[in-house]
Write an enzyme that holds these catalytic residues in place. Structure first.
Site, PDB file in Angstrom:
ATOM      1  N   CYS A   1      39.718  22.916  46.703  1.00 10.32           N
ATOM      2  CA  CYS A   1      40.972  22.147  46.809  1.00 10.32           C
ATOM      3  C   CYS A   1      41.352  21.817  48.237  1.00 10.32           C
ATOM      4  O   CYS A   1      42.337  21.099  48.458  1.00 10.32           O
ATOM      5  CB  CYS A   1      42.110  22.912  46.135  1.00 10.32           C
ATOM      6  SG  CYS A   1      42.511  24.507  46.928  1.00 10.32           S
TER       7      CYS A   1
ATOM      8  N   HIS B   1      43.364  30.834  48.646  1.00  7.88           N
ATOM      9  CA  HIS B   1      44.296  31.477  47.723  1.00  7.88           C
ATOM     10  C   HIS B   1      43.664  32.627  46.966  1.00  7.88           C
ATOM     11  O   HIS B   1      44.172  33.058  45.914  1.00  7.88           O
ATOM     12  CB  HIS B   1      44.849  30.453  46.724  1.00  7.88           C
ATOM     13  CG  HIS B   1      43.794  29.546  46.158  1.00  7.88           C
ATOM     14  ND1 HIS B   1      42.865  29.950  45.261  1.00  7.88           N
ATOM     15  CD2 HIS B   1      43.529  28.240  46.447  1.00  7.88           C
ATOM     16  CE1 HIS B   1      42.060  28.930  44.959  1.00  7.88           C
ATOM     17  NE2 HIS B   1      42.443  27.874  45.684  1.00  7.88           N
TER      18      HIS B   1
ATOM     19  N   CYS C   1      25.257  -8.578  41.555  1.00  9.25           N
ATOM     20  CA  CYS C   1      24.259  -8.182  40.579  1.00  9.25           C
ATOM     21  C   CYS C   1      24.406  -6.698  40.251  1.00  9.25           C
ATOM     22  O   CYS C   1      25.292  -6.000  40.761  1.00  9.25           O
ATOM     23  CB  CYS C   1      22.858  -8.481  41.112  1.00  9.25           C
ATOM     24  SG  CYS C   1      22.424  -7.511  42.576  1.00  9.25           S
TER      25      CYS C   1
END
Length: 506
Positions: A396, A401, A491
């Site tokens: 993240c 954490h 394309c």
């Protein structure tokens, strides 16, 4: 002025007009000079060196020139040949002796005519054939580089200095080159003198080694003496060796041969015209750049503008050969010479960043004030910047954490009789309409919608669901790195802007 002196003057003037100053130097104070003869090599000529059971072989087109130093006696060419010294760093003493004898035979075959030009032509065109060298030159190893001095003087004429120089146990100097000196026999009735065959060191050799009448012209009196040593390819002393490297004499010789070959190749390239594949104009090689990987040649102006445009747009991976379908890239030195210091700094920085972006074990510090590259560990979801010491989560990119999960979207609360929040629309059209209403509404209207549905619901749930739905409909993941890509035209041949790999849009 007698006939011999007139022929000598005419011959020297002719040599000066035929050869440039880098090939022929004349000593104006006397009938003497020197000529640097570059031997013509066949296609596919190789130089080989065996050292410590290692074979090194290189394809070369040019060898360092032979140095022919001469002095014309007063009775040349009618009666006596020139006194000369033949010096070369990549030939052995017996080979130089064989060439010396051949030059003497060429004079005798002329019957009293000038011979210097014939000598130069022989050394240039037929010297290798005479020595039975065809497409391979094997350099002498260090074990065999111990030439001794062999003198042709009688024992009674040998000086004390000669005895000391050839005494057993005396070691030859370190930086050796091979040299032979030859002196013509005098007419009948004159004093007999032998010919010298000398293996000497540098121009600082003792006067005794060249003190007799059979020595060549004093090279110290010739102009540009320092440049002579450089052309011979011989280090004058150990101080001119490569710093930090321990090279043997044979390795030094091989290095100088390769350097001379590269310089001559570049000189030949600079004077050859080429057609630029971009502007289709003809330019001399001095105004062109040849890419080493593919060999394609472009004029400096076209290739420079092409590289500048790619670097300015940030497409450093596009700094390649302009030839269609050629993936070769110019060297950093070539890019720097084409675009200048400022753009090259940008090219170098973006190229490093692009290389790091393509490495799976590299991430960037999420701090805006840092942004340094961080090496990731596969066994840990955490990373720490070595510059600012910020620990962050690899997934993240937030502050680390621990074992707790990364951010999750809040759950939409259920409608209850006690809860005043309304349930958001469950269809895609309803969510899009609600989001447009919220983003374009006035401040009072936004507050009303937040009180009805909840601020977190509007900011995260609805917007996230709409964004995911839009990406699922309008984008496809790259089959190589799974980065979402949107096709906006053209394309089906696609190139991922993240991993730069090609795939077909199906």
């Amino acid at each position: 002025m007698n006939a011999d002196l007139e022929e000598q003057e005419d011959e020297l003037l002719a040599l000066q007009s035929i050869f440039g100053s880098d090939e022929f130097l004349r000593d104006e104070s006397k009938s003497a000079g020197e000529c640097r003869v570059s031997v013509e090599l066949p296609v596919g000529f190789n130089v080989l060196l065996k050292h410590d059971q290692t074979i090194r072989q290189y394809d070369v087109s040019f060898l360092p020139p032979l140095l022919l130093t001469f002095e014309l006696p007063e009775d040349y060419p009618s009666s006596s040949p020139p006194s000369f010294t033949l010096t070369c760093s990549w030939l052995t003493q017996p080979q130089l002796t064989s060439l010396r004898d051949k030059l003497t035979d060429l004079y005798q075959a002329t019957g009293g005519a000038v011979v210097l030009f014939s000598w130069i032509q022989f050394l240039r065109e037929d010297a290798l054939k005479h020595l039975d060298i065809h497409t391979l030159l094997e350099l002498p190893t260090d074990e065999s580089e111990t030439p001794q001095t062999s003198r042709g003087k009688p024992d009674a004429e040998r000086s004390d200095a000669d005895e000391e120089e050839s005494a057993p146990g005396s070691e030859p100097p370190d930086d050796q080159y091979h040299q032979v000196s030859s002196n013509p026999p005098l007419p009948p009735g004159g004093d007999a003198h032998g010919s010298d065959v000398t293996a000497s060191e540098t121009s600082e050799s003792t006067d005794d080694s060249q003190g007799d009448c059979s020595s060549a012209a004093d090279k110290s009196e010739l102009p540009d003496s320092e440049r002579q040593e450089e052309v011979r390819g011989i280090p004058p002393n150990k101080d001119q060796s490569y710093p930090g490297l321990s090279l043997t004499q044979s390795q030094m010789l091989l290095s100088r041969i390769l350097i001379h070959d590269a310089e001559q190749r570049q000189k030949l390239f600079a004077g050859t015209p080429f057609d630029c594949a971009v502007c289709f104009s003809t330019w001399l090689g001095a105004e062109c750049v040849q890419l080493h990987e593919c060999g394609h040649i472009f004029c400096r102006a076209c290739l420079g503008e092409f590289c500048k445009a790619q670097i300015t747009e940030g497409n450093v991976r596009g700094v390649t050969c302009p030839q269609v379908g050629c993936p070769a890239t110019p060297t950093p030195a070539q890019v720097k010479s084409l675009v200048g210091e400022e753009l090259f700094y940008r090219y170098d920085r973006l190229l490093l960043q692009s290389t790091l972006d393509r490495m799976p074990d590299i991430a960037y510090c999420p701090r805006l004030s840092c942004g340094s590259a961080v090496i990731l560990e596969k066994s840990s979801p955490a990373a720490m910047c070595s510059v600012c010491s910020f620990a962050f989560c690899v997934d993240c990119k937030k502050t680390y954490h621990g074992t707790s999960k990364c951010y999750e979207a809040p759950k939409v609360p259920e409608q209850t009789s006690e809860d005043p929040l309304a349930v958001p629309p469950q269809t895609e059209e309803g969510m899009i309409a609600l989001l447009e209403d919220y983003t374009t509404a006035s401040k009072w209207r936004r507050r009303l919608l937040e009180n009805r549905y909840g601020r977190q619901t509007l900011l995260h749930t609805i917007e996230g669901r709409v964004s995911d739905r839009w990406k699922a409909v309008h984008t496809k993941p790259c089959p190589h790195c799974f980065f979402p890509i949107q096709k906006d035209g053209g394309c089906n041949h696609m190139i991922c802007r993240w991993c730069h790999r090609m795939f077909n849009w199906e």
